[in-house]
Design an enzyme around this catalytic site. Structure first.
Site, PDB file in Angstrom:
ATOM      1  CB  CYS A  22     -16.067  32.399   2.449  1.00  0.00           C
ATOM      2  SG  CYS A  22     -16.222  34.197   2.453  1.00  0.00           S
ATOM      3  CG  HIS A  75     -11.825  33.969   2.949  1.00  0.00           C
ATOM      4  ND1 HIS A  75     -12.716  33.555   1.988  1.00  0.00           N
ATOM      5  CD2 HIS A  75     -11.159  32.838   3.339  1.00  0.00           C
ATOM      6  CE1 HIS A  75     -12.599  32.247   1.800  1.00  0.00           C
ATOM      7  NE2 HIS A  75     -11.668  31.793   2.612  1.00  0.00           N
ATOM      8  CG  HIS A 109     -11.624  28.084   2.853  1.00  0.00           C
ATOM      9  ND1 HIS A 109     -10.879  29.117   2.333  1.00  0.00           N
ATOM     10  CD2 HIS A 109     -10.917  26.958   2.509  1.00  0.00           C
ATOM     11  CE1 HIS A 109      -9.790  28.657   1.734  1.00  0.00           C
ATOM     12  NE2 HIS A 109      -9.791  27.347   1.831  1.00  0.00           N
TER      13      HIS A 109
END
Length: 281
Positions: free
Chosen positions: A186, A232, A244
């Site tokens: 990510c 994240h 993402h």
């Protein structure tokens, strides 16, 4: 002392041994600062590892053999016309024709020196210099400028380019610590997109002060802005959607999801965990 990444992808480890998790990756031609040498922790021998620091202040360990440490070579590299591979993958061949022998195969983000003063008989090819000083050829359309500052002061153009960069990774598999078209995580995705536009942001998924982005109210987010969740990070692309790289089963890589329950790609779990948004504008 500085060094050049001399392989297509140079793994950076948490500790000086191949038995530890991948922490980051250097892509071909990137220049890093060498901090110190280290022995392999598992083998207990003087296996040549070095600790390095990237331009975005990330540190890790890589094998010394994966770097070019000649300081004159580093100086020449930094003084030349650096360009960046924008194609998912690009071959460097020994002659300007598709039948040439492949010298290197580089992923998006790899760097080469362009020698456009050297004309080629075949249209569309450009002479490039490799990190070790050798020369070859690749297609001009595969390369883009290597920006050391934001490529434009136009906010709308910058935001549009960030989103285009991110969408170029759609379908790439999830790889912990990765940041290439072979596999990307990510923060690898978001940091690479900003880097390709001339801006360094923090490599990891957490928010850290002192980089190019600052916190904004989540309701004010615009395309290209960053969304932070626990462990994240994603990039907002507009229309309540974000892109993402996720390891969630069934996704397993770079995908687009939504913050809007009315959309079929809505992810309730991430909406409920949204911590903050950040922008460089």
């Amino acid at each position: 002392m500085k060094a050049i990444a001399g392989k297509a992808i140079v793994p950076l480890r948490e500790r000086p041994t191949s038995g530890t998790a991948l922490d980051d990756e250097l892509l071909y031609g990137m220049v890093v600062e060498v901090l110190e040498e280290a022995a392999d922790e598992e083998e207990g021998e003087a296996v040549p590892w070095v600790s390095v620091r990237t331009p975005y202040r990330y540190t890790g360990y890589c094998k010394k053999e994966d770097l070019i440490l000649d300081q004159a070579r580093v100086a020449a590299w930094e003084a030349g016309e650096l360009c960046v591979v924008m194609q998912g993958f690009a071959d460097v061949l020994d002659e300007p024709r598709v039948q040439g022998v492949c010298l290197e195969s580089l992923a998006r983000g790899g760097r080469l020196l362009a020698h456009r003063e050297e004309a080629t008989e075949e249209a569309g090819w450009v002479c490039v210099e490799l990190a070790d000083g050798g020369r070859g050829y690749t297609k001009e359309k595969f390369l883009g400028p290597c920006y050391s500052v934001p490529f434009t002061a136009d906010e709308d153009a910058f935001r549009k380019r960030l989103v285009e960069m991110a969408k170029g990774y759609l379908g790439a598999q999830y790889r912990w610590g990765g940041k290439s078209t072979l596999g990307i995580d990510c923060s690898g995705l978001t940091s690479m997109c900003y880097m390709l536009c001339g801006v360094y942001i923090y490599r990891n998924a957490g928010y850290v002060d002192g980089f190019a982005v600052h916190e904004i109210p989540a309701a004010e987010k615009k395309p290209g802005d960053l969304l932070y969740f626990p462990g994240h990070i994603a990039m907002y692309i507009g229309d309540d959607r974000y892109i993402h790289s996720t390891g969630r089963n069934g996704d397993d890589g770079v995908v687009i999801n939504s913050l809007n329950p009315a959309h079929e790609d809505f992810r309730e779990d991430l909406l409920n965990m949204l911590e903050r948004a950040a922008s460089m504008f």
